[in-house]
Design an enzyme around this catalytic site. Structure first.
Site, PDB file in Angstrom:
ATOM      1  CE  LYS A 161      35.440  57.208  47.749  1.00 19.73           C
ATOM      2  NZ  LYS A 161      34.938  57.687  46.421  1.00 19.73           N
ATOM      3  CG  ASP A 220      32.128  49.399  53.891  1.00 17.29           C
ATOM      4  OD1 ASP A 220      33.138  49.571  53.184  1.00 17.29           O
ATOM      5  OD2 ASP A 220      31.632  48.268  54.103  1.00 17.29           O
ATOM      6  CD  GLU A 221      37.571  49.619  51.847  1.00 20.90           C
ATOM      7  OE1 GLU A 221      38.775  49.872  52.043  1.00 20.90           O
ATOM      8  OE2 GLU A 221      37.178  48.878  50.936  1.00 20.90           O
ATOM      9  CB  ALA A 254      35.804  60.025  38.929  1.00 18.85           C
ATOM     10  CE1 TYR A 272      38.901  53.895  47.507  1.00 16.35           C
ATOM     11  CE2 TYR A 272      38.457  52.320  49.259  1.00 16.35           C
ATOM     12  CZ  TYR A 272      38.023  53.076  48.186  1.00 16.35           C
ATOM     13  OH  TYR A 272      36.704  53.012  47.795  1.00 16.35           O
ATOM     14  CB  SER A 273      39.713  54.014  53.912  1.00 17.87           C
ATOM     15  OG  SER A 273      40.818  53.776  54.738  1.00 17.87           O
ATOM     16  CB  ALA A 274      43.196  58.288  54.580  1.00 14.58           C
ATOM     17  CD  GLU A 278      43.707  55.776  40.654  1.00 14.54           C
ATOM     18  OE1 GLU A 278      43.819  54.545  40.837  1.00 14.54           O
ATOM     19  OE2 GLU A 278      43.831  56.308  39.536  1.00 14.54           O
ATOM     20  CB  SER A 279      38.374  52.097  43.503  1.00 10.60           C
ATOM     21  OG  SER A 279      38.733  51.132  42.528  1.00 10.60           O
ATOM     22  NE  ARG A 317      44.550  45.027  51.149  1.00 12.45           N
ATOM     23  CZ  ARG A 317      43.284  45.057  50.724  1.00 12.45           C
ATOM     24  NH1 ARG A 317      42.319  45.434  51.540  1.00 12.45           N
ATOM     25  NH2 ARG A 317      42.978  44.718  49.492  1.00 12.45           N
ATOM     26  N   PRO A 318      49.359  45.051  54.650  1.00 13.49           N
ATOM     27  CG  PRO A 318      51.196  46.320  53.952  1.00 13.49           C
ATOM     28  CD  PRO A 318      50.128  45.393  53.442  1.00 13.49           C
ATOM     29  CB  ILE A 354      30.290  51.018  40.860  1.00 20.60           C
ATOM     30  CG1 ILE A 354      30.940  49.970  41.773  1.00 20.60           C
ATOM     31  CG2 ILE A 354      28.870  51.321  41.351  1.00 20.60           C
ATOM     32  CD1 ILE A 354      31.172  50.429  43.199  1.00 20.60           C
TER      33      ILE A 354
END
Ligand code: NAD
Ligand code: TYD
Length: 354
Positions: free
Chosen positions: A163, A134-135, A81, A159-161, A83-84, A291-292, A12
């Site tokens: 972010k 949105d996660e 920036a 990841y979402s935690a 990790e996505s 996915r877990p 992005i």
């Protein structure tokens, strides 16, 4: 005037930098660590352009960021920036905490010190725009209304935690120190320059290579897809006119189950690059282990950004996905370039196949 972009060699961020320079002459300082996801090929068309300064470095490197801010005196920071990738966060969450949480913290601190010392008018005009997802809102049941900006934060993956943690830091730096922040929470993006570890580019690349198309679980998880250029236009608009301290949800009103996405990609490839045996690419679809902790559904209510800032997406899913598939067909060199040893190692680890 100058803007300072982080993560501008990723999917992005690179689209944003290219669009920014296509829409005006304001220079960009682009700080990117060049992890596996960052790629200078994404920025080839602005190589040598005096309006674009690329610096390889970490948002967590406070001394470097402070020096760059002092040197280039940007009027805004746009923070891409991160990790996505959710699956990578499940295999190894540490990098996510380091960049998304600690890195954002260090960047906020550097921004705060820089901002506090600005003359009054520059201080007033300065913005820190944090690009999020949105996660952070967690998962929705099929009949739940889409996420508004007031939805609880209920992140479910590392990841979402991470972010969500970064969003909270951004919020706190505004409330505590007055840093003029803006946050955008966007749905799943797709389009050119998307690294082929994510659903859509992985399916295109695997289909063309004659490999299986791995659909997790029953393939009925729902995502809300937005063409990347529309995300870029939303960020430009929020930067221009967003109300300080506010959050804006960005989405394309395009909720679709994963299996429909995969079948759409197959249908486009059947049309644009038919298999030599005459069969459909759908024959390559394989259902694999889920996915877990897989979130079932995301959906964005994008009415606030439309109401307040007049932003709406330009692409429908049909137009955007056709452009995307065509871009991958037209850019085999880009695909070959990103398929490094590190990429092959990841496929081996995640799918036990290459
Ligand atoms: P990406 O993984 O393609 O790119 C991330 C970029 O950040 C890479 O160029 C990488 O080298 C760089 N980077 C990583 N760690 C860094 C560090 N410590 N210091 C400096 N640079 C670093 O990600 P993307 O898909 O382009 O996402 C960009 C942002 O948008 C992320 O913050 C992500 O959470 C958010 N977002 C992504 C989506 C999506 O669908 N891809 C949707 C909503 C929000
Ligand atoms: P992804 O592109 O990883 O984005 P996110 O997990 O951030 O939404 O995945 C999009 C959806 O596609 C998600 O529900 C997981 C699913 N998926 C597959 O079914 N197979 C795959 O190989 C990948 C990478 C994703």
């Amino acid at each position: 005037m100058t803007i300072f972009v982080t993560g501008g060699a990723g999917f992005i961020g690179a689209n944003f930098v290219l669009d920014w320079l296509a829409h005006g002459d304001e220079p960009v300082v682009n700080l990117d660590k060049l992890t596996y996801a960052g790629n200078l090929h994404n920025l080839q068309s602005v190589q040598g352009d005096a309006r674009h300064l690329f610096v390889q470095g970490d948002i967590g490197d406070a001394a470097l960021v402070e020096r760059l801010l002092a040197e280039h005196r940007p009027r805004a920071i746009v923070n891409f920036a991160a990790e996505s990738h959710v699956d990578r966060s499940i295999h190894g969450p540490e990098d996510f905490i380091q960049t998304n949480v600690v890195g954002t913290f260090r960047l906020l601190e550097a921004a705060r010190h820089y901002w506090q010392a600005l003359p009054a008018t520059d201080k007033e005009a300065f913005r820190f725009l944090h690009v999020s997802t949105d996660e952070v809102y967690g998962t929705l049941a099929p009949s739940d209304p889409a996420f508004t900006e007031a939805h609880n934060y209920e992140p479910n993956s590392p990841y979402s935690a991470s972010k969500a943690a970064s969003d909270h830091l951004v919020r706190a730096w505004h409330h505590t120190y007055g840093l003029p922040v803006l946050t955008t929470n966007c749905s799943n993006n797709y389009g050119p320059l998307h690294f082929p570890e994510k659903l859509i580019p992985l399916m295109i690349v695997n289909a063309l290579a004659g490999k299986s198309l791995p659909v997790y679980g029953d393939g009925m998880q729902v995502r809300d897809w937005l063409y990347v250029k529309d995300h870029c236009s939303a960020i430009r608009r929020v930067l221009q006119a967003g109300r300080v301290g506010q959050t804006y949800n960005v989405g394309g009103w395009n909720e679709k189950p994963n299996i429909d996405i995969v079948k759409t990609v197959c249908a486009l490839l059947d049309e644009l690059r038919p298999r030599s045996d005459g069969h459909s690419y759908t024959q390559q679809i394989t259902y694999v282990q889920d996915r877990p902790g897989h979130d079932r559904r995301y959906a964005i209510d994008a009415r606030k950004i439309e109401r307040e800032l007049g932003w709406t997406p330009a692409e429908t899913f049909d137009t955007g996905i056709r452009k995307t598939v065509q871009w991958y067909l037209d850019n085999p060199g880009w695909v070959a370039n990103v398929q490094s040893g590190a990429y092959r190692d990841w496929l081996q680890k995640q799918y036990e196949q290459v």
